[in-house]
Write a protein that holds these residues in place. Structure first.
Motif, PDB file in Angstrom:
ATOM      1  N   GLN A   1     -27.758  53.220 -14.454  1.00 37.75           N
ATOM      2  CA  GLN A   1     -29.120  53.164 -14.949  1.00 37.75           C
ATOM      3  C   GLN A   1     -29.414  54.443 -15.718  1.00 37.75           C
ATOM      4  N   TYR A   2     -30.154  54.320 -16.765  1.00 31.45           N
ATOM      5  CA  TYR A   2     -30.556  55.474 -17.556  1.00 31.45           C
ATOM      6  C   TYR A   2     -31.930  55.901 -17.099  1.00 31.45           C
ATOM      7  N   GLU A   3     -32.012  57.128 -16.676  1.00 34.67           N
ATOM      8  CA  GLU A   3     -33.300  57.651 -16.245  1.00 34.67           C
ATOM      9  C   GLU A   3     -33.854  58.521 -17.349  1.00 34.67           C
ATOM     10  N   GLU A   4     -34.983  58.134 -17.861  1.00 28.98           N
ATOM     11  CA  GLU A   4     -35.591  58.894 -18.939  1.00 28.98           C
ATOM     12  C   GLU A   4     -36.426  60.023 -18.354  1.00 28.98           C
ATOM     13  N   THR A   5     -36.185  61.208 -18.857  1.00 35.65           N
ATOM     14  CA  THR A   5     -36.979  62.362 -18.418  1.00 35.65           C
ATOM     15  C   THR A   5     -37.710  62.922 -19.625  1.00 35.65           C
ATOM     16  N   ASN A   6     -38.853  63.458 -19.367  1.00 33.98           N
ATOM     17  CA  ASN A   6     -39.647  64.034 -20.442  1.00 33.98           C
ATOM     18  C   ASN A   6     -39.411  65.530 -20.574  1.00 33.98           C
ATOM     19  N   ALA A   7     -38.488  66.065 -19.805  1.00 32.20           N
ATOM     20  CA  ALA A   7     -38.210  67.499 -19.854  1.00 32.20           C
ATOM     21  C   ALA A   7     -37.497  67.834 -21.150  1.00 32.20           C
ATOM     22  N   THR A   8     -37.904  68.912 -21.756  1.00 31.44           N
ATOM     23  CA  THR A   8     -37.242  69.365 -22.978  1.00 31.44           C
ATOM     24  C   THR A   8     -36.310  70.505 -22.625  1.00 31.44           C
ATOM     25  N   PRO A   9     -35.122  70.519 -23.213  1.00 24.79           N
ATOM     26  CA  PRO A   9     -34.200  71.602 -22.890  1.00 24.79           C
ATOM     27  C   PRO A   9     -34.708  72.926 -23.441  1.00 24.79           C
ATOM     28  N   THR A  10     -34.556  73.955 -22.653  1.00 23.13           N
ATOM     29  CA  THR A  10     -34.983  75.275 -23.098  1.00 23.13           C
ATOM     30  C   THR A  10     -33.755  76.105 -23.411  1.00 23.13           C
ATOM     31  N   PRO A  11     -33.805  76.867 -24.483  1.00 22.55           N
ATOM     32  CA  PRO A  11     -32.653  77.707 -24.789  1.00 22.55           C
ATOM     33  C   PRO A  11     -32.534  78.839 -23.777  1.00 22.55           C
ATOM     34  N   HIS A  12     -31.333  79.321 -23.609  1.00 26.54           N
ATOM     35  CA  HIS A  12     -31.060  80.381 -22.642  1.00 26.54           C
ATOM     36  C   HIS A  12     -31.360  81.729 -23.259  1.00 26.54           C
ATOM     37  N   GLY A  13     -31.273  82.761 -22.439  1.00 25.90           N
ATOM     38  CA  GLY A  13     -31.613  84.105 -22.869  1.00 25.90           C
ATOM     39  C   GLY A  13     -30.805  84.586 -24.060  1.00 25.90           C
TER      40      GLY A  13
END
Length: 102
Positions: free
Chosen positions: A70-82
């Motif tokens: 199953q594909y779980e859709e998340t609304n989280a956006t990836p954040t770039p690292h330091g």
């Protein structure tokens, strides 16, 4: 009388030229029609081949014992690292290796 002969010669040359043009046009039309028939034949062979391949792919997909997830859709956006590299996981070394000094 020479003007009359010149007119007859001009008219006969014109008629001959027109007949040659019409014969050439019919020859060109026949060749283009032959190319079209050949292209239609090749397209039909290609279509039959791809349809057969698609049917094989569908049969393989039905007979596959692969478990679909199953594909779980998340609304989280990836954040770039330091260090600015978005592909490196947190806590990993930076994308650029340190300079070696001797």
């Amino acid at each position: 009388m020479s003007v009359k002969i010149a007119c007859y010669v001009t008219a006969s040359v014109t008629v001959a030229t027109l007949m040659v043009c019409f014969m050439t046009m019919s020859t060109i039309y026949s060749e283009v029609d032959g190319f079209k028939e050949q292209l239609d034949t090749e397209m039909n062979v290609f279509r039959e081949s791809t349809n057969g391949l698609w049917k094989d792919i569908v049969v393989i997909g039905r007979n596959s014992k692969r478990v679909r997830r199953q594909y779980e859709e998340t609304n989280a956006t990836p954040t770039p690292h330091g260090d600015g590299s978005p592909s490196a996981p947190p806590g990993s070394p930076p994308a650029v290796p340190p300079a070696v000094t001797y």
